[in-house]
Design an enzyme around this catalytic site. Structure first.
Site, PDB file in Angstrom:
ATOM      1  N   GLY A   1     -19.708 -16.863  -4.445  1.00 49.38           N
ATOM      2  CA  GLY A   1     -19.264 -18.023  -3.690  1.00 49.38           C
ATOM      3  C   GLY A   1     -19.179 -17.648  -2.227  1.00 49.38           C
ATOM      4  O   GLY A   1     -20.082 -16.997  -1.689  1.00 49.38           O
TER       5      GLY A   1
ATOM      6  N   SER B   1     -22.819 -11.497  -6.250  1.00 49.58           N
ATOM      7  CA  SER B   1     -22.858 -12.133  -4.931  1.00 49.58           C
ATOM      8  C   SER B   1     -21.643 -11.740  -4.097  1.00 49.58           C
ATOM      9  O   SER B   1     -21.506 -10.585  -3.717  1.00 49.58           O
ATOM     10  CB  SER B   1     -22.990 -13.644  -5.101  1.00 49.58           C
ATOM     11  OG  SER B   1     -23.258 -14.280  -3.890  1.00 49.58           O
ATOM     12  N   ALA B   2     -20.733 -12.661  -3.795  1.00 52.32           N
ATOM     13  CA  ALA B   2     -19.545 -12.338  -3.018  1.00 52.32           C
ATOM     14  C   ALA B   2     -18.732 -11.240  -3.685  1.00 52.32           C
ATOM     15  O   ALA B   2     -18.146 -10.379  -3.018  1.00 52.32           O
ATOM     16  CB  ALA B   2     -18.686 -13.587  -2.816  1.00 52.32           C
TER      17      ALA B   2
ATOM     18  N   HIS C   1     -28.675 -11.329  -2.249  1.00 56.16           N
ATOM     19  CA  HIS C   1     -29.725 -12.356  -2.126  1.00 56.16           C
ATOM     20  C   HIS C   1     -30.734 -11.984  -1.032  1.00 56.16           C
ATOM     21  O   HIS C   1     -31.255 -12.867  -0.338  1.00 56.16           O
ATOM     22  CB  HIS C   1     -29.132 -13.730  -1.802  1.00 56.16           C
ATOM     23  CG  HIS C   1     -27.912 -14.081  -2.597  1.00 56.16           C
ATOM     24  ND1 HIS C   1     -27.955 -14.329  -3.945  1.00 56.16           N
ATOM     25  CD2 HIS C   1     -26.615 -14.224  -2.219  1.00 56.16           C
ATOM     26  CE1 HIS C   1     -26.724 -14.621  -4.369  1.00 56.16           C
ATOM     27  NE2 HIS C   1     -25.900 -14.551  -3.342  1.00 56.16           N
TER      28      HIS C   1
ATOM     29  N   GLU D   1     -32.791 -10.763  -5.565  1.00 54.83           N
ATOM     30  CA  GLU D   1     -32.356 -11.542  -6.716  1.00 54.83           C
ATOM     31  C   GLU D   1     -32.847 -10.926  -8.017  1.00 54.83           C
ATOM     32  O   GLU D   1     -34.013 -10.530  -8.131  1.00 54.83           O
ATOM     33  CB  GLU D   1     -32.867 -12.982  -6.625  1.00 54.83           C
ATOM     34  CG  GLU D   1     -32.352 -13.752  -5.407  1.00 54.83           C
ATOM     35  CD  GLU D   1     -30.864 -13.997  -5.441  1.00 54.83           C
ATOM     36  OE1 GLU D   1     -30.448 -15.146  -5.596  1.00 54.83           O
ATOM     37  OE2 GLU D   1     -30.099 -13.005  -5.301  1.00 54.83           O
TER      38      GLU D   1
END
Length: 233
Positions: free
Chosen positions: A90, A122-123, A159, A194
């Protein structure tokens, strides 16, 4: 003895939430019956409840229960007593802001360093590095510090995208932004594509997945790390 999965993303094209990682997670969380989920990053502003439900559904596929950190009365105790921990993706600014606000960043580091299996996407991967300064996210809130867990000795650019040949986009590429970072900072940066992830076993860090990862260091030429190889920076 750190035991971590540090993944670029939770979802790859054509796949469900965490689906591509489930075979790896089943081994990573072997003998774990319950995971504490940290939903602070709130992708798209989703509620903690809805985000936790998404994680619960994914982990049900490997017979692991999930409980959101917000469901506990004592956040620090929940993290320190956890069998396993998952921090979802997020907005990294909001994630780090809440980790500081709730005073649980230090507890999370302690849990990871004592060997509690950890998953970040991700985060949740960005916070594993020295700082969150190589996130791609908008600064929607202002955390007290950019310093994060420091469980790996470099920063993550999740990413990561390579420059597209013949693209009409005239803005900065990821490589350009990381070069700007290195004008003022020495911390190495790993561009994690990714579908790729890092497996961390104590101080050994290995790239996994289909793709290479790109390593950026101050005043040096970037280089690629092959999947299955140790990441040394």
């Amino acid at each position: 003895m750190k035991k971590m999965i540090v993944a670029s993303t939770s979802t790859i094209f054509g796949s469900g939430y965490l689906e591509y990682l489930l075979p790896t997670l089943e081994k990573h969380f072997a003998n774990v019956k319950s995971i504490v989920f940290i939903p602070f990053a709130r992708p798209g502003g989703i509620s903690y409840e809805k985000y936790t439900a998404l994680a619960k559904k994914a982990f049900a596929g490997i017979h692991i229960n999930v409980k959101g950190l917000h469901e506990f009365d004592n956040y620090k105790a929940a993290i320190l007593k956890a069998e396993g921990i998952f921090t979802g993706g997020g907005n990294t600014f909001e994630l780090v802001n809440q980790l500081y606000k709730q005073e649980v960043l230090a507890s999370l580091k302690i849990a990871i360093e004592k060997g509690v299996p950890y998953l970040g996407t991700s985060a949740g991967s960005n916070i594993c590095g020295v700082s969150m300064m190589n996130t791609n996210d908008m600064p929607i809130v202002y955390p007290p510090s950019f310093t994060t867990l420091g469980c790996i000795p470099f920063n993550i650019n999740a990413h990561y995208l390579d420059p597209v040949k013949d693209s009409t986009h005239m803005g900065e590429t990821r490589a350009t932004r990381i070069k700007e970072f290195h004008v003022f900072n020495e911390t190495p940066v790993l561009g994690l594509r990714e579908g790729s992830w890092l497996e961390v076993n104590d101080n050994n860090i290995t790239l996994q997945g289909k793709y290479t990862a790109r390593v950026f260091q101050q005043n040096k030429v970037p280089f690629e790390v092959e999947s299955g190889r140790e990441v040394v920076v």
